[in-house]
Design an enzyme around this catalytic site. Sequence first.
Site, PDB file in Angstrom:
ATOM      1  N   HIS A 387       0.836  -1.195   0.000  1.00 47.60           N
ATOM      2  CA  HIS A 387       0.000   0.000   0.000  1.00 47.60           C
ATOM      3  C   HIS A 387       0.871   1.245   0.000  1.00 47.60           C
ATOM      4  O   HIS A 387       1.720   1.414   0.878  1.00 47.60           O
ATOM      5  CB  HIS A 387      -0.942   0.040   1.212  1.00 47.60           C
ATOM      6  N   HIS A 388       0.688   2.074  -1.029  1.00 51.38           N
ATOM      7  CA  HIS A 388       1.426   3.330  -1.145  1.00 51.38           C
ATOM      8  C   HIS A 388       0.440   4.479  -1.259  1.00 51.38           C
ATOM      9  O   HIS A 388       0.055   4.866  -2.372  1.00 51.38           O
ATOM     10  CB  HIS A 388       2.326   3.313  -2.391  1.00 51.38           C
ATOM     11  N   GLU A 389      -0.008   5.012  -0.147  1.00 51.06           N
ATOM     12  CA  GLU A 389      -0.830   6.226  -0.172  1.00 51.06           C
ATOM     13  C   GLU A 389       0.142   7.390  -0.348  1.00 51.06           C
ATOM     14  O   GLU A 389       1.046   7.574   0.479  1.00 51.06           O
ATOM     15  CB  GLU A 389      -1.621   6.369   1.128  1.00 51.06           C
ATOM     16  N   HIS A 467      -5.863   3.932  -6.619  1.00 53.15           N
ATOM     17  CA  HIS A 467      -7.006   4.684  -6.079  1.00 53.15           C
ATOM     18  C   HIS A 467      -6.783   6.174  -6.345  1.00 53.15           C
ATOM     19  O   HIS A 467      -5.654   6.630  -6.403  1.00 53.15           O
ATOM     20  CB  HIS A 467      -7.181   4.414  -4.587  1.00 53.15           C
ATOM     21  N   GLU A 468      -7.874   6.894  -6.469  1.00 50.28           N
ATOM     22  CA  GLU A 468      -7.834   8.300  -6.905  1.00 50.28           C
ATOM     23  C   GLU A 468      -6.981   8.419  -8.167  1.00 50.28           C
ATOM     24  O   GLU A 468      -6.026   9.203  -8.237  1.00 50.28           O
ATOM     25  CB  GLU A 468      -7.314   9.235  -5.795  1.00 50.28           C
ATOM     26  N   GLU A 486      -9.673   2.756  -8.814  1.00 48.92           N
ATOM     27  CA  GLU A 486     -10.894   3.183  -8.143  1.00 48.92           C
ATOM     28  C   GLU A 486     -11.546   4.221  -9.067  1.00 48.92           C
ATOM     29  O   GLU A 486     -12.039   3.868 -10.109  1.00 48.92           O
ATOM     30  CB  GLU A 486     -10.553   3.733  -6.758  1.00 48.92           C
ATOM     31  N   GLU A 492     -16.013   2.494   0.372  1.00 50.10           N
ATOM     32  CA  GLU A 492     -15.609   3.345   1.496  1.00 50.10           C
ATOM     33  C   GLU A 492     -16.675   4.401   1.823  1.00 50.10           C
ATOM     34  O   GLU A 492     -16.841   4.779   2.976  1.00 50.10           O
ATOM     35  CB  GLU A 492     -14.259   4.012   1.219  1.00 50.10           C
TER      36      GLU A 492
HETATM   37  C1  NOJ Z   1      -8.793   6.360  -0.213  1.00 54.66           C
HETATM   38  C2  NOJ Z   1      -8.892   4.973  -0.751  1.00 54.66           C
HETATM   39  O1  NOJ Z   1      -9.897   4.898  -1.723  1.00 54.66           O
HETATM   40  C3  NOJ Z   1      -9.127   4.035   0.396  1.00 54.66           C
HETATM   41  O2  NOJ Z   1      -9.337   2.725  -0.072  1.00 54.66           O
HETATM   42  C4  NOJ Z   1      -7.952   4.115   1.338  1.00 54.66           C
HETATM   43  O3  NOJ Z   1      -8.209   3.314   2.475  1.00 54.66           O
HETATM   44  C5  NOJ Z   1      -7.676   5.541   1.790  1.00 54.66           C
HETATM   45  N1  NOJ Z   1      -7.660   6.439   0.678  1.00 54.66           N
HETATM   46  C6  NOJ Z   1      -6.337   5.671   2.500  1.00 54.66           C
HETATM   47  O4  NOJ Z   1      -5.291   5.428   1.596  1.00 54.66           O
HETATM   48 CA    CA Z   2     -11.089   6.924  -2.714  1.00 47.70          CA
END
Ligand code: NOJ
Ligand code: CA
Length: 687
Positions: A387-389, A467-468, A486, A492
């Site tokens: 996971h790379h936010e 995502h995003e 996403e 969510e």
């Molecule tokens: C938004 C993502 O759509 C979600 O799945 C994630 O848990 C959060 N950001 C944190 O990264």
């Molecule tokens: Ca999102």
Amino acid sequence: MYRLALTLLMTVLPLSASAQPVAQVASPDGRLQVEVAIHDEGVPTYQVAYDGQPLLEPSRLGVVLNGGDTLGVGMEVLSVDRTTRDRSWTQPWGATETIRDHHHELRVHLQESSRKPGGRERRMDVVFRVFDDGVGFRYEWPEQPALGSFRIEDELTAMHVAADPTTWWIRAYEWNRYEYRYEETDLSDAGYALHTPLTMDFSAGDAGEGPYVSIHEAALLDYAAMSLRRIGPTAYEADLAEWSTGTKVYGETPFESPWRTLLVGDTPGDLVTNHVTLNLNEPSRLEDTSWIEPGKYVGIWWAMHLGTRTWSSGPDHGATTEHAKRYIDFAAEHDFDGVLVEGWNVGWDGSWAEDGSDFSFTEPYPDFDLQEVARYARDRGTRLIGHHETGGNAPNYEAQMDAAYALMHDLGVTVVKTGYVDHGMQFPRVTAEGDTAREWNYGQYYVNHYRRTLEAAAEHEIALNIHEPVKGTGLRRTYPNLLSREGARGQEFNAPWGGGNGPDHVPTLVFTRMLEGPMDFTPGIFSLDATGEEANSVPTTLAGQLALYVVLYSPVQMAADLPKNYAPHRDALQFIKDVPVNWAETRVLDSRIGDYVAMARRDRESDDWYLGAKTDAEARTMDVSLDFLEDGRAYTATLYRDGAEADWETNPVDYAIETQTVEAGDRLRIDLAPGGGAAVRLQAGEH
Ligand code: NOJ
Ligand code: CA
């Protein structure tokens, strides 16, 4: 200046008041027709008709280059070329295995007239590809002395829709990217700036006779994403997300735009099983794709959205070694391929969603033993999902991504979920001078950033689930390591913080966002009184959650709930364990956009079929034909359906599981509760 040039043109050029037809091109079956013409002042236009019914009235083509200089006025046709293609290709993974690319191509070579004041005889081709189920066209700027590096200040591509169809839309240029609930209105009541895919129903009456049309784009590479800006009651113009510099696209010949597309079908389902977008993308740039594996996963995720665990460090930190091992045990017991752990890395303690510059993609929090957790997973036959936010901070991520992907690869990780939680035009970019500029995440800089991540990840045999993201335009064909994305309101938003998606969201998504490609919606919430105190915030029944594994395609599907919430429903969990994530073929059996959908998909690894049906807030009985089954073969149907008392608001967990033997020619009656759904496994018997 532009006005002056036009006035001059009118006096200098021998203009006819009417259009000069240039060429026509039809789909192989002849139903879809495109006509190109040159109008007054040398303005190229195109129009589109289906079975003789106009879809688009004559609409302008062209671009405005540096300094307001229009390439799309004073144009002459040098020549036209035609080609036909008919060949099939195979997807390494997907909703369909083999795809036929059958189209007629028309290439119109345009050049600025020598009589255009200030014209430099620059050349631009417009290329149309017309398939039975849609049309794509793009601009190509060949290498030429009169046009080297250039800037696009505006794209003039117009779409004068020839009716006022019912339209499903979300606004563009809003702060929360693509994460809005769809509106359903007449096109003339839609917003000023709209994202694509934009889905339209041209039916004249209530019979739903169509045609159904979706406006979108394909192969968005090194360009800005296109939204649609209103220019008339039912007319829109391509609107490119601009850089902070004010320019929309920086190009250098030879250069080309993405394909502007119209998917066309007689039923809503024809839009879903449409391959125009993929066919307009280039074949894979990755030679070896054998390491890219679809799969199902669980993860430390919903707990953060419920607010019972945190991404940040502290007493409720979700990503601890011990907590991760519990999820791994669950994954091992139930044969899940992956375990996502969010919040494992340093950087979540500040205002990460506004900045993201604190994120390290290699340094774990002290209470998370990354090496040990990865080993524990491998030893039990599963693996971590990375996971790379990024907090939407591309520069910070690009500086680290090589090392981050190498680390993930060493740990046995094959899929990384990335994230870009930032808003509107606030995504940072570092300029040549070292300053921070702010961009849209669907402008050219971020479009290229997302592609750079795919290329860098591929070097380390890592597939991405973004995502995003920027919207999908079929790039998964060219970069098959773009497994999922996403880019819409996912599960969510059904968490207590999210405001909910509404029961009509899924039957709308299937015909809007899902036309872009796979979505990591993260289905499978069984704890349907999410907080235990309030009403169900997840607007479906439990059987409705199961249906999502079939109706919302993704090659990586999550079982999103906490392991403990699956314990009371092992029988229903069985469907999630059985359902494949890679399909040989897909059929839409019945649908009405925004109201209901039933789909069937055939497994790639067996002869089994799976069926998913989802309704909105209305209860319905569906009666679907099983004529897709192989003739003369018996199938064991295991039906996971809403119970007699089920209702998403009052009794979401009421479900029943039934088994019966069926064969081709049978019909299956499915009762759907308000907000409900059904999932069916059809196991092929012996021949
Ligand atoms: C938004 C993502 O759509 C979600 O799945 C994630 O848990 C959060 N950001 C944190 O990264
Ligand atoms: Ca999102």
